[in-house]
Motif scaffolding. Structure first.
Motif, mmCIF file in Angstrom:
data_model
loop_
_atom_site.group_PDB
_atom_site.id
_atom_site.type_symbol
_atom_site.label_atom_id
_atom_site.label_comp_id
_atom_site.label_asym_id
_atom_site.label_seq_id
_atom_site.Cartn_x
_atom_site.Cartn_y
_atom_site.Cartn_z
ATOM 1 N N ALA A 158 0.834 -1.205 0.000
ATOM 2 C CA ALA A 158 0.000 0.000 0.000
ATOM 3 C C ALA A 158 0.868 1.255 0.000
ATOM 4 O O ALA A 158 0.577 2.222 -0.722
ATOM 5 C CB ALA A 158 -0.944 -0.001 1.200
ATOM 6 N N MET A 159 1.927 1.269 0.785
ATOM 7 C CA MET A 159 2.798 2.441 0.826
ATOM 8 C C MET A 159 3.517 2.638 -0.505
ATOM 9 O O MET A 159 3.664 3.770 -0.981
ATOM 10 C CB MET A 159 3.811 2.308 1.966
ATOM 11 C CG MET A 159 3.172 2.402 3.340
ATOM 12 S SD MET A 159 2.258 3.919 3.605
ATOM 13 C CE MET A 159 3.575 5.109 3.584
ATOM 14 N N THR A 160 3.957 1.555 -1.123
ATOM 15 C CA THR A 160 4.622 1.662 -2.423
ATOM 16 C C THR A 160 3.645 2.179 -3.478
ATOM 17 O O THR A 160 3.989 3.059 -4.280
ATOM 18 C CB THR A 160 5.195 0.296 -2.844
ATOM 19 O OG1 THR A 160 6.094 -0.148 -1.835
ATOM 20 C CG2 THR A 160 5.926 0.391 -4.170
ATOM 21 N N ALA A 161 2.422 1.647 -3.474
ATOM 22 C CA ALA A 161 1.411 2.104 -4.428
ATOM 23 C C ALA A 161 1.086 3.578 -4.191
ATOM 24 O O ALA A 161 0.945 4.355 -5.155
ATOM 25 C CB ALA A 161 0.155 1.257 -4.313
ATOM 26 N N PHE A 162 0.978 3.986 -2.933
ATOM 27 C CA PHE A 162 0.702 5.381 -2.603
ATOM 28 C C PHE A 162 1.802 6.283 -3.130
ATOM 29 O O PHE A 162 1.533 7.347 -3.695
ATOM 30 C CB PHE A 162 0.558 5.525 -1.088
ATOM 31 C CG PHE A 162 0.400 6.939 -0.626
ATOM 32 C CD1 PHE A 162 -0.798 7.613 -0.820
ATOM 33 C CD2 PHE A 162 1.440 7.601 -0.001
ATOM 34 C CE1 PHE A 162 -0.946 8.926 -0.399
ATOM 35 C CE2 PHE A 162 1.304 8.905 0.422
ATOM 36 C CZ PHE A 162 0.105 9.570 0.218
ATOM 37 N N MET A 163 3.049 5.880 -2.963
ATOM 38 C CA MET A 163 4.172 6.686 -3.438
ATOM 39 C C MET A 163 4.164 6.785 -4.965
ATOM 40 O O MET A 163 4.399 7.863 -5.523
ATOM 41 C CB MET A 163 5.499 6.097 -2.960
ATOM 42 C CG MET A 163 5.706 6.193 -1.469
ATOM 43 S SD MET A 163 5.807 7.877 -0.889
ATOM 44 C CE MET A 163 7.386 8.328 -1.525
ATOM 45 N N VAL A 164 3.902 5.690 -5.652
ATOM 46 C CA VAL A 164 3.875 5.704 -7.120
ATOM 47 C C VAL A 164 2.757 6.613 -7.627
ATOM 48 O O VAL A 164 2.964 7.433 -8.528
ATOM 49 C CB VAL A 164 3.721 4.264 -7.672
ATOM 50 C CG1 VAL A 164 3.388 4.277 -9.146
ATOM 51 C CG2 VAL A 164 4.981 3.471 -7.410
ATOM 52 N N ILE A 165 1.578 6.495 -7.041
ATOM 53 C CA ILE A 165 0.452 7.332 -7.461
ATOM 54 C C ILE A 165 0.757 8.804 -7.186
ATOM 55 O O ILE A 165 0.490 9.680 -8.017
ATOM 56 C CB ILE A 165 -0.844 6.880 -6.759
ATOM 57 C CG1 ILE A 165 -1.268 5.507 -7.300
ATOM 58 C CG2 ILE A 165 -1.960 7.888 -6.953
ATOM 59 C CD1 ILE A 165 -2.391 4.856 -6.517
ATOM 60 N N GLY A 166 1.342 9.086 -6.032
ATOM 61 C CA GLY A 166 1.697 10.463 -5.703
ATOM 62 C C GLY A 166 2.704 11.049 -6.670
ATOM 63 O O GLY A 166 2.572 12.198 -7.101
ATOM 64 N N VAL A 167 3.716 10.282 -7.029
ATOM 65 C CA VAL A 167 4.736 10.771 -7.964
ATOM 66 C C VAL A 167 4.120 11.011 -9.344
ATOM 67 O O VAL A 167 4.420 12.015 -9.989
ATOM 68 C CB VAL A 167 5.922 9.782 -8.032
ATOM 69 C CG1 VAL A 167 6.830 10.092 -9.202
ATOM 70 C CG2 VAL A 167 6.701 9.807 -6.733
ATOM 71 N N VAL A 168 3.261 10.122 -9.787
ATOM 72 C CA VAL A 168 2.617 10.298 -11.093
ATOM 73 C C VAL A 168 1.756 11.562 -11.086
ATOM 74 O O VAL A 168 1.789 12.354 -12.037
ATOM 75 C CB VAL A 168 1.783 9.054 -11.471
ATOM 76 C CG1 VAL A 168 0.876 9.328 -12.656
ATOM 77 C CG2 VAL A 168 2.701 7.889 -11.767
ATOM 78 N N LEU A 169 0.982 11.779 -10.016
ATOM 79 C CA LEU A 169 0.155 12.984 -9.944
ATOM 80 C C LEU A 169 1.009 14.251 -9.904
ATOM 81 O O LEU A 169 0.670 15.259 -10.539
ATOM 82 C CB LEU A 169 -0.762 12.921 -8.719
ATOM 83 C CG LEU A 169 -1.884 11.888 -8.790
ATOM 84 C CD1 LEU A 169 -2.649 11.837 -7.477
ATOM 85 C CD2 LEU A 169 -2.819 12.173 -9.942
ATOM 86 N N LEU A 170 2.119 14.217 -9.193
ATOM 87 C CA LEU A 170 3.021 15.370 -9.165
ATOM 88 C C LEU A 170 3.623 15.645 -10.539
ATOM 89 O O LEU A 170 3.774 16.799 -10.946
ATOM 90 C CB LEU A 170 4.133 15.151 -8.147
ATOM 91 C CG LEU A 170 3.739 15.347 -6.688
ATOM 92 C CD1 LEU A 170 4.886 14.932 -5.783
ATOM 93 C CD2 LEU A 170 3.346 16.776 -6.434
#
Length: 109
Positions: free
Chosen positions: A46-58
């Protein structure tokens, strides 16, 4: 002051040279644990997915902002270029009253 800094650096280097516990030769697990029990699990996923989604949105947001800034710069440059351009033959300039279209005859003065 200098001697104290040297002693602190020496103590730091000494702590880096101590052997790790447990020793690298063993499997490195506490007694009673197996390699299958030591995984990141759902929380790690979940933390890895959260980080990936956050980076893509940024990245998407940054791309939009860069495009917006580039477009505004192009508009500003073209606006400045049009203001510096000499007036056409049919026009007397921005403050002049004659704004006839090119090709139309001017009234006699």
């Amino acid at each position: 002051m200098l001697i104290q800094s040297v002693i602190t650096a020496a103590n730091g280097m000494a702590s880096l040279t101590t052997p790790p516990s447990p020793a690298p030769g063993s499997d490195g697990l506490r007694p009673g644990l197996t390699a299958e029990q030591v995984t990141p699990g759902f929380l790690g996923f979940a933390m890895t997915a959260f980080m990936v989604i956050g980076v893509v949105l940024l990245m998407v947001s940054m791309t939009r902002r860069i495009r917006r800034v580039r477009y505004r710069a192009q508009v500003t440059i073209s606006r400045e270029a049009s203001e510096q351009r000499p007036p056409d033959e049919g026009q007397e300039g921005p403050a002049g009253a004659d704004v006839s279209q090119p090709g139309t005859p001017r009234p006699p003065t």
